[in-house]
Scaffold this motif. Structure first.
Motif, mmCIF file in Angstrom:
data_model
loop_
_atom_site.group_PDB
_atom_site.id
_atom_site.type_symbol
_atom_site.label_atom_id
_atom_site.label_comp_id
_atom_site.label_asym_id
_atom_site.label_seq_id
_atom_site.Cartn_x
_atom_site.Cartn_y
_atom_site.Cartn_z
ATOM 1 N N ARG A 21 1.000 -1.340 0.155
ATOM 2 C CA ARG A 21 -0.091 0.122 -0.182
ATOM 3 C C ARG A 21 0.710 1.071 -0.054
ATOM 4 O O ARG A 21 0.367 2.317 0.156
ATOM 5 C CB ARG A 21 -0.975 -0.075 1.278
ATOM 6 C CG ARG A 21 -1.986 -1.091 1.026
ATOM 7 C CD ARG A 21 -2.799 -1.033 2.248
ATOM 8 N NE ARG A 21 -3.826 -2.073 2.237
ATOM 9 C CZ ARG A 21 -4.858 -2.482 1.482
ATOM 10 N NH1 ARG A 21 -5.092 -1.544 0.531
ATOM 11 N NH2 ARG A 21 -5.776 -3.505 1.613
ATOM 12 N N SER A 76 -10.135 -7.649 -2.980
ATOM 13 C CA SER A 76 -9.381 -6.272 -3.057
ATOM 14 C C SER A 76 -9.190 -5.986 -4.501
ATOM 15 O O SER A 76 -8.768 -4.951 -4.762
ATOM 16 C CB SER A 76 -8.167 -7.047 -2.678
ATOM 17 O OG SER A 76 -7.268 -7.765 -3.424
ATOM 18 N N SER A 77 -9.450 -6.955 -5.600
ATOM 19 C CA SER A 77 -9.454 -6.424 -6.736
ATOM 20 C C SER A 77 -10.330 -7.128 -7.753
ATOM 21 O O SER A 77 -10.846 -8.160 -7.348
ATOM 22 C CB SER A 77 -7.879 -6.547 -7.330
ATOM 23 O OG SER A 77 -7.724 -6.123 -8.562
ATOM 24 N N SER A 111 -11.727 -3.562 -12.232
ATOM 25 C CA SER A 111 -10.934 -2.442 -11.742
ATOM 26 C C SER A 111 -9.578 -2.550 -12.070
ATOM 27 O O SER A 111 -8.912 -1.341 -12.603
ATOM 28 C CB SER A 111 -10.738 -2.550 -10.003
ATOM 29 O OG SER A 111 -10.318 -3.989 -9.830
ATOM 30 N N GLY A 163 -7.911 0.427 -14.823
ATOM 31 C CA GLY A 163 -6.609 0.838 -14.255
ATOM 32 C C GLY A 163 -5.770 0.993 -15.678
ATOM 33 O O GLY A 163 -5.097 1.967 -15.855
ATOM 34 N N ALA A 165 -4.743 -4.369 -6.751
ATOM 35 C CA ALA A 165 -5.386 -3.299 -5.861
ATOM 36 C C ALA A 165 -4.712 -2.155 -5.716
ATOM 37 O O ALA A 165 -5.395 -0.981 -5.945
ATOM 38 C CB ALA A 165 -5.919 -4.037 -4.570
ATOM 39 N N THR A 166 -3.294 -2.358 -5.636
ATOM 40 C CA THR A 166 -2.694 -0.855 -5.394
ATOM 41 C C THR A 166 -2.475 -0.254 -6.675
ATOM 42 O O THR A 166 -2.649 1.046 -6.763
ATOM 43 C CB THR A 166 -1.226 -1.190 -4.685
ATOM 44 O OG1 THR A 166 -1.348 -1.946 -3.519
ATOM 45 C CG2 THR A 166 -0.543 -0.051 -4.235
ATOM 46 N N SER A 175 -4.511 -0.198 -9.272
ATOM 47 C CA SER A 175 -5.736 0.533 -9.788
ATOM 48 C C SER A 175 -5.919 1.576 -8.971
ATOM 49 O O SER A 175 -6.406 2.737 -9.364
ATOM 50 C CB SER A 175 -6.919 -0.545 -9.686
ATOM 51 O OG SER A 175 -6.738 -1.746 -10.352
ATOM 52 N N ALA A 176 -5.562 1.369 -7.646
ATOM 53 C CA ALA A 176 -5.768 2.566 -6.639
ATOM 54 C C ALA A 176 -5.014 3.901 -6.945
ATOM 55 O O ALA A 176 -5.479 5.084 -7.011
ATOM 56 C CB ALA A 176 -5.751 2.192 -5.223
ATOM 57 N N SER A 177 -3.731 3.662 -7.459
ATOM 58 C CA SER A 177 -2.829 4.682 -7.837
ATOM 59 C C SER A 177 -3.543 5.651 -8.958
ATOM 60 O O SER A 177 -3.414 6.826 -9.171
ATOM 61 C CB SER A 177 -1.391 4.296 -8.146
ATOM 62 O OG SER A 177 -0.879 3.827 -6.952
ATOM 63 N N ALA A 233 -6.629 5.426 -10.206
ATOM 64 C CA ALA A 233 -7.618 6.180 -9.829
ATOM 65 C C ALA A 233 -7.636 7.469 -9.245
ATOM 66 O O ALA A 233 -8.424 8.503 -9.173
ATOM 67 C CB ALA A 233 -8.598 5.306 -8.727
ATOM 68 N N SER A 234 -6.625 7.600 -8.301
ATOM 69 C CA SER A 234 -6.071 9.089 -7.704
ATOM 70 C C SER A 234 -5.422 9.924 -8.826
ATOM 71 O O SER A 234 -5.020 10.806 -8.435
ATOM 72 C CB SER A 234 -5.224 8.702 -6.631
ATOM 73 O OG SER A 234 -4.030 8.189 -7.031
#
Length: 408
Positions: free
Chosen positions: A4, A56-57, A61, A65, A319-320, A322-324, A326-327
């Motif tokens: 994370r 988590s993914s 998602s 990404g 998950a990490t 895709s989250a990056s 998304a931000s």
């Protein structure tokens, strides 16, 4: 455990280098599909089963990404860059189905322009393919398929923990050819504990019975952290034997040459032309881009990229990753700027593995002396101003490179 940590940003120097790279330089895209139905015991690739991912993914998602990273890549690179090769790897890309892979290629086209005659490859597990699957790939614009066969022997596949049946890869190759694919690769792994000469001979018979124009053959490597490595450490299975690996490589090369194929990289053979040289239409142009140190952008979790001497790698967990994105951040896990010495070392390491060899002018005076010593030992020969590995030299390629670069 999910990483994370916040994504790393490219340094100002690295970002400028990437953004101003010559738009006429060849550009390739690699797209990493991190999903597998099961994990093979020898595999250390960045892949995840559904049980490992949990909630988590998801493929959705991940795809979001991928679209975001493609858009960011296109925005950062200089305008006008066209993509000459696309390679979808994994993991098991065929788990996405023909429609999912068509969507993936559509996302590429939404962000980039493919050059005329672009090579578009996907890896596929034979068990997750069908005639309809290959027809869908052709309709979507894929030009090449790489199938993981590994072996025709059931007991060898069992040691590797491969789940497909020996004959399925051959049926898949025939189905792909019937769907219109002219460029097909089968992957082999040799040197698996318990593999006999007759097992490899049968595998080669099988490969040569179907309409493939490319074969990749890799010696089994015991990678740290894999189930296979743990079994070796516990004494449940032996380490692959170097002498056996060399003998098997010679068997593969001899059989493929006799069948009208030619090596163009130490572990890769393509259909040969009448003069016994590899046919450029059958070599994998995407892999050649790596060995020439061309520019490529790796899309997806854990994918690596290289543009004009800047190398970076993505965060590994989907998950990490895709989250990056998304931000609004590129999902970079780390990067480096290659020095002149780094580039030189890589040029020697990579180009010497290719059938064209290494231009003598790339080497320093001292390196040429050491290369000439390898010529005297029968490991290299000189062809049209280049050092080229001999048949014996291919067996010792890593050592030849080390000896040339001994002062680096």
């Amino acid at each position: 455990m999910i990483d994370r940590r916040a994504p790393e940003a490219l340094s100002a120097q690295a970002r400028t280098t990437v953004a101003t790279a010559d738009p006429s330089r060849p550009l390739s895209l690699y797209l990493h599909v991190p999903f597998c139905a099961t994990r093979c015991g020898y595999c250390d690739f960045n892949t995840y089963t559904a049980g490992e991912l949990g909630s988590s993914s998801s493929p959705q998602s991940w795809m979001e990404g991928v679209r975001a990273e493609l858009d960011q890549a296109a925005a950062l690179l200089a305008p006008g860059r066209r993509v000459g090769t696309v390679f979808v790897g994994g993991g098991t890309p065929s788990l996405l189905g023909a429609d999912g892979l068509a969507d993936l290629l559509g996302a590429v086209r939404d962000s980039f322009v493919l050059a005329p005659g672009a090579e578009v490859t996907t890896e596929s597990n034979p068990e997750s393919t069908s005639p309809e699957f290959f027809e869908g790939l052709r309709a979507a614009g894929f030009t090449r398929v790489s199938l993981g066969m590994q072996s025709a022997a059931r007991h060898v596949l069992a040691v590797l923990e491969r789940t497909h049946t020996p004959g399925r890869a051959l049926d898949a190759a025939r189905e792909a050819a019937a769907a219109g694919f002219e460029h097909l690769n089968l992957d082999l792994i040799y040197g698996t504990p318990g593999e006999r000469d007759e097992d490899l001979d049968a595998s080669l018979d099988a490969v040569l019975s179907v309409p493939v124009d490319h074969v990749s053959a890799y010696a089994l490597i015991v990678e740290d952290g894999t189930r296979f490595a743990r079994k070796v450490r516990r004494g449940e299975i032996p380490m692959p034997d170097d002498d056996v690996l060399a003998a098997r490589y010679e068997m593969i090369d001899s059989r493929l040459r006799a069948a009208g194929m030619a090596w163009y990289e130490v572990s890769n053979w393509a259909r040969a032309r009448p003069d016994a040289s590899p046919d450029p239409d059958s070599v994998c142009r995407h892999n050649e881009a790596y060995w020439r140190s061309d520019d490529w952008w790796g899309i997806g979790p854990g994918a690596h990229s290289h543009v004009d001497g800047v190398r970076w790698w993505n965060q590994k967990h989907p998950a990490t990753y895709s989250a990056s994105l998304a931000s609004g951040s590129l999902p970079i896990g780390g990067h480096e700027i290659l020095t002149a010495d780094d580039r030189h070392t890589e040029a020697v390491m990579l180009r010497l593995r290719m059938h064209q060899g290494l231009d003598v002018n790339v080497l320093s005076g001292a390196e040429r002396i050491r290369a000439d010593a390898a010529v005297a030992q029968g490991l290299l020969r000189t062809v049209a101003g280049a050092y080229v590995l001999t048949d014996r030299g291919r067996l010792l390629a890593d050592g030849v490179v080390r000896d040339i670069l001994v002062a680096q």
